[in-house]
Scaffold this motif. Structure first.
Motif, PDB file in Angstrom:
ATOM      1  N   ILE A  67       0.847  -1.134   0.129  1.00  0.00           N
ATOM      2  CA  ILE A  67       0.080   0.039   0.027  1.00  0.00           C
ATOM      3  C   ILE A  67       0.923   1.147   0.089  1.00  0.00           C
ATOM      4  O   ILE A  67       1.996   1.291   0.588  1.00  0.00           O
ATOM      5  CB  ILE A  67      -0.906   0.007   1.297  1.00  0.00           C
ATOM      6  N   ALA A  68       0.385   2.388  -0.575  1.00  0.00           N
ATOM      7  CA  ALA A  68       1.087   3.656  -0.413  1.00  0.00           C
ATOM      8  C   ALA A  68       0.149   4.840  -1.080  1.00  0.00           C
ATOM      9  O   ALA A  68      -0.816   4.693  -1.001  1.00  0.00           O
ATOM     10  CB  ALA A  68       2.299   3.464  -1.848  1.00  0.00           C
ATOM     11  N   ASN A  69       0.777   5.913  -0.571  1.00  0.00           N
ATOM     12  CA  ASN A  69       0.218   7.335  -0.884  1.00  0.00           C
ATOM     13  C   ASN A  69       1.359   8.246  -1.421  1.00  0.00           C
ATOM     14  O   ASN A  69       2.505   7.934  -0.776  1.00  0.00           O
ATOM     15  CB  ASN A  69      -0.626   7.793   0.035  1.00  0.00           C
ATOM     16  N   ASP A  70       0.770   9.254  -1.907  1.00  0.00           N
ATOM     17  CA  ASP A  70       1.842  10.604  -1.978  1.00  0.00           C
ATOM     18  C   ASP A  70       1.321  11.411  -0.940  1.00  0.00           C
ATOM     19  O   ASP A  70       0.308  11.442  -0.453  1.00  0.00           O
ATOM     20  CB  ASP A  70       1.463  11.133  -3.281  1.00  0.00           C
ATOM     21  N   VAL A  71       2.424  12.009  -0.227  1.00  0.00           N
ATOM     22  CA  VAL A  71       2.168  12.868   0.846  1.00  0.00           C
ATOM     23  C   VAL A  71       2.052  14.318   0.047  1.00  0.00           C
ATOM     24  O   VAL A  71       2.803  14.771  -0.466  1.00  0.00           O
ATOM     25  CB  VAL A  71       3.561  12.954   1.861  1.00  0.00           C
ATOM     26  N   PRO A  72       0.937  14.787   0.589  1.00  0.00           N
ATOM     27  CA  PRO A  72       0.700  16.327  -0.143  1.00  0.00           C
ATOM     28  C   PRO A  72       1.678  17.159   0.462  1.00  0.00           C
ATOM     29  O   PRO A  72       2.427  17.066   1.429  1.00  0.00           O
ATOM     30  CB  PRO A  72      -0.780  16.600   0.734  1.00  0.00           C
ATOM     31  N   PHE A  74       1.632  20.158   1.546  1.00  0.00           N
ATOM     32  CA  PHE A  74       1.291  20.835   2.650  1.00  0.00           C
ATOM     33  C   PHE A  74       1.955  20.077   3.995  1.00  0.00           C
ATOM     34  O   PHE A  74       2.117  21.018   4.807  1.00  0.00           O
ATOM     35  CB  PHE A  74      -0.086  21.629   2.932  1.00  0.00           C
ATOM     36  N   MET A  75       2.162  18.961   3.857  1.00  0.00           N
ATOM     37  CA  MET A  75       2.549  18.114   4.868  1.00  0.00           C
ATOM     38  C   MET A  75       4.223  17.733   4.946  1.00  0.00           C
ATOM     39  O   MET A  75       4.782  17.357   5.905  1.00  0.00           O
ATOM     40  CB  MET A  75       1.893  16.729   4.852  1.00  0.00           C
ATOM     41  N   GLY A  76       4.925  18.581   3.832  1.00  0.00           N
ATOM     42  CA  GLY A  76       6.272  18.425   3.949  1.00  0.00           C
ATOM     43  C   GLY A  76       6.610  17.147   2.994  1.00  0.00           C
ATOM     44  O   GLY A  76       5.841  16.341   2.853  1.00  0.00           O
ATOM     45  N   ARG A  77       8.099  17.075   2.862  1.00  0.00           N
ATOM     46  CA  ARG A  77       8.439  15.893   1.997  1.00  0.00           C
ATOM     47  C   ARG A  77       9.064  14.714   2.936  1.00  0.00           C
ATOM     48  O   ARG A  77       9.374  14.687   4.087  1.00  0.00           O
ATOM     49  CB  ARG A  77       9.801  16.302   1.388  1.00  0.00           C
ATOM     50  N   VAL A  78       8.908  13.700   2.248  1.00  0.00           N
ATOM     51  CA  VAL A  78       9.166  12.547   3.039  1.00  0.00           C
ATOM     52  C   VAL A  78      10.996  12.422   2.629  1.00  0.00           C
ATOM     53  O   VAL A  78      11.198  12.502   1.420  1.00  0.00           O
ATOM     54  CB  VAL A  78       8.648  11.104   2.203  1.00  0.00           C
ATOM     55  N   ASN A  79      11.572  12.274   3.635  1.00  0.00           N
ATOM     56  CA  ASN A  79      13.022  12.017   3.428  1.00  0.00           C
ATOM     57  C   ASN A  79      13.379  10.480   3.057  1.00  0.00           C
ATOM     58  O   ASN A  79      13.422   9.837   3.996  1.00  0.00           O
ATOM     59  CB  ASN A  79      13.879  12.517   4.468  1.00  0.00           C
ATOM     60  N   GLU A  80      13.438  10.228   1.754  1.00  0.00           N
ATOM     61  CA  GLU A  80      13.495   8.721   1.353  1.00  0.00           C
ATOM     62  C   GLU A  80      14.652   8.026   1.608  1.00  0.00           C
ATOM     63  O   GLU A  80      14.882   6.781   1.785  1.00  0.00           O
ATOM     64  CB  GLU A  80      13.257   8.731  -0.364  1.00  0.00           C
ATOM     65  N   ASN A  81      15.680   8.926   1.610  1.00  0.00           N
ATOM     66  CA  ASN A  81      17.034   8.579   1.967  1.00  0.00           C
ATOM     67  C   ASN A  81      17.272   8.205   3.512  1.00  0.00           C
ATOM     68  O   ASN A  81      18.355   7.549   3.914  1.00  0.00           O
ATOM     69  CB  ASN A  81      18.056   9.472   1.496  1.00  0.00           C
ATOM     70  N   GLU A  82      16.491   8.580   4.350  1.00  0.00           N
ATOM     71  CA  GLU A  82      16.509   8.221   5.851  1.00  0.00           C
ATOM     72  C   GLU A  82      15.471   7.228   6.065  1.00  0.00           C
ATOM     73  O   GLU A  82      15.539   7.017   7.435  1.00  0.00           O
ATOM     74  CB  GLU A  82      16.371   9.575   6.480  1.00  0.00           C
ATOM     75  N   ASN A  83      14.941   6.740   5.353  1.00  0.00           N
ATOM     76  CA  ASN A  83      13.795   5.623   5.563  1.00  0.00           C
ATOM     77  C   ASN A  83      14.517   4.266   5.916  1.00  0.00           C
ATOM     78  O   ASN A  83      15.093   3.591   4.921  1.00  0.00           O
ATOM     79  CB  ASN A  83      13.028   5.386   4.279  1.00  0.00           C
ATOM     80  N   ARG A  84      14.563   4.134   7.169  1.00  0.00           N
ATOM     81  CA  ARG A  84      15.360   2.839   7.636  1.00  0.00           C
ATOM     82  C   ARG A  84      14.497   1.477   7.774  1.00  0.00           C
ATOM     83  O   ARG A  84      14.819   0.797   8.336  1.00  0.00           O
ATOM     84  CB  ARG A  84      16.164   3.149   8.921  1.00  0.00           C
ATOM     85  N   SER A  85      13.437   1.940   7.189  1.00  0.00           N
ATOM     86  CA  SER A  85      12.277   0.587   7.356  1.00  0.00           C
ATOM     87  C   SER A  85      12.687  -0.187   6.162  1.00  0.00           C
ATOM     88  O   SER A  85      12.974   0.313   4.818  1.00  0.00           O
ATOM     89  CB  SER A  85      10.915   0.970   7.329  1.00  0.00           C
ATOM     90  N   LYS A  86      12.496  -1.732   6.341  1.00  0.00           N
ATOM     91  CA  LYS A  86      12.794  -2.500   4.963  1.00  0.00           C
ATOM     92  C   LYS A  86      11.715  -3.284   4.977  1.00  0.00           C
ATOM     93  O   LYS A  86      10.716  -3.622   5.930  1.00  0.00           O
ATOM     94  CB  LYS A  86      13.644  -3.450   5.413  1.00  0.00           C
ATOM     95  N   ILE A  87      11.178  -3.530   3.546  1.00  0.00           N
ATOM     96  CA  ILE A  87      10.127  -4.659   3.438  1.00  0.00           C
ATOM     97  C   ILE A  87      10.762  -6.094   3.185  1.00  0.00           C
ATOM     98  O   ILE A  87      11.581  -5.894   2.352  1.00  0.00           O
ATOM     99  CB  ILE A  87       9.337  -4.128   2.046  1.00  0.00           C
ATOM    100  N   ALA A  88      10.325  -6.976   3.919  1.00  0.00           N
ATOM    101  CA  ALA A  88      10.815  -8.301   3.930  1.00  0.00           C
ATOM    102  C   ALA A  88       9.810  -9.225   3.256  1.00  0.00           C
ATOM    103  O   ALA A  88       8.695  -9.112   3.397  1.00  0.00           O
ATOM    104  CB  ALA A  88      11.140  -8.808   5.056  1.00  0.00           C
ATOM    105  N   LEU A  89      10.370  -9.823   1.954  1.00  0.00           N
ATOM    106  CA  LEU A  89       9.620 -10.652   1.246  1.00  0.00           C
ATOM    107  C   LEU A  89      10.100 -12.037   1.501  1.00  0.00           C
ATOM    108  O   LEU A  89      11.425 -12.285   1.152  1.00  0.00           O
ATOM    109  CB  LEU A  89       9.611 -10.397  -0.308  1.00  0.00           C
ATOM    110  N   GLY A  90       9.257 -12.977   1.775  1.00  0.00           N
ATOM    111  CA  GLY A  90       9.527 -14.374   1.866  1.00  0.00           C
ATOM    112  C   GLY A  90       9.091 -15.154   0.688  1.00  0.00           C
ATOM    113  O   GLY A  90       7.797 -15.208   0.265  1.00  0.00           O
ATOM    114  N   ALA A  91      10.130 -15.623  -0.185  1.00  0.00           N
ATOM    115  CA  ALA A  91       9.927 -16.143  -1.536  1.00  0.00           C
ATOM    116  C   ALA A  91       9.539 -17.803  -1.239  1.00  0.00           C
ATOM    117  O   ALA A  91      10.186 -18.337  -0.043  1.00  0.00           O
ATOM    118  CB  ALA A  91      10.839 -15.986  -2.435  1.00  0.00           C
ATOM    119  N   GLU A  92       8.835 -18.152  -1.867  1.00  0.00           N
ATOM    120  CA  GLU A  92       8.456 -19.691  -1.914  1.00  0.00           C
ATOM    121  C   GLU A  92       9.612 -20.549  -2.670  1.00  0.00           C
ATOM    122  O   GLU A  92       9.397 -21.950  -2.709  1.00  0.00           O
ATOM    123  CB  GLU A  92       7.098 -19.799  -2.795  1.00  0.00           C
TER     124      GLU A  92
END
Length: 144
Positions: A67-72, A74-92
């Motif tokens: 899931i995703a969205n664009d940040v409006p 007026f809410m400021g920018r997302v600092n994409e280079n400081e996003n320390r979360s990872k999405i983990a995918l378990g392959a079959e």
């Protein structure tokens, strides 16, 4: 817990990123809502924000949704280079892990090449061309 679904914030390129993700994972978008779809007298949407994504959902596999969205603005920018979360995918399978890893890492920065891990899994780590961090892993011992 039945599911956990990652939700990513973008700076105006959510649709572009999700079109790319769809090209790797396949499937169809379950939902696409633009800010203009919610516009009303109580919630006016400026023209420069109207076509941005308020909510986009891409089912992946049987029980997962990205899931995703664009940040409006007026809410400021997302600092994409400081996003320390990872999405983990378990392959079959190893083949699926390779396909996903090679597809999503195209144009991005590989942090850990896909291969045998010291804990008995096969996987790798990267930041895709949109700044999102991913771990793709196949665990042959997983029986779930």
């Amino acid at each position: 817990m039945r599911t956990i679904n990652p939700w990513i914030n973008f700076n105006g390129n959510a649709e572009e990123a999700f079109t790319f993700y769809k090209s790797v994972f396949g499937g169809e978008f379950a939902k696409v809502v633009r800010f203009k779809d919610l516009s009303s007298d109580e919630f006016p949407v400026p023209e420069n924000e109207a076509h941005k994504i308020m909510h986009i959902a891409l089912p992946i596999g049987k029980h997962n949704v990205l899931i995703a969205n664009d940040v409006p603005e007026f809410m400021g920018r997302v600092n994409e280079n400081e996003n320390r979360s990872k999405i983990a995918l378990g392959a079959e399978s190893r083949e699926e892990a390779d396909k996903i890893f090679n597809g999503l890492s195209a144009g991005g920065d590989v942090e850990g090449p896909i291969g045998e891990g010291p804990w008995g899994t096969y996987g790798g780590m990267f930041r895709d061309k949109y700044g999102i961090e991913w771990i793709v892993e196949f665990d042959p011992a997983y029986k779930g």
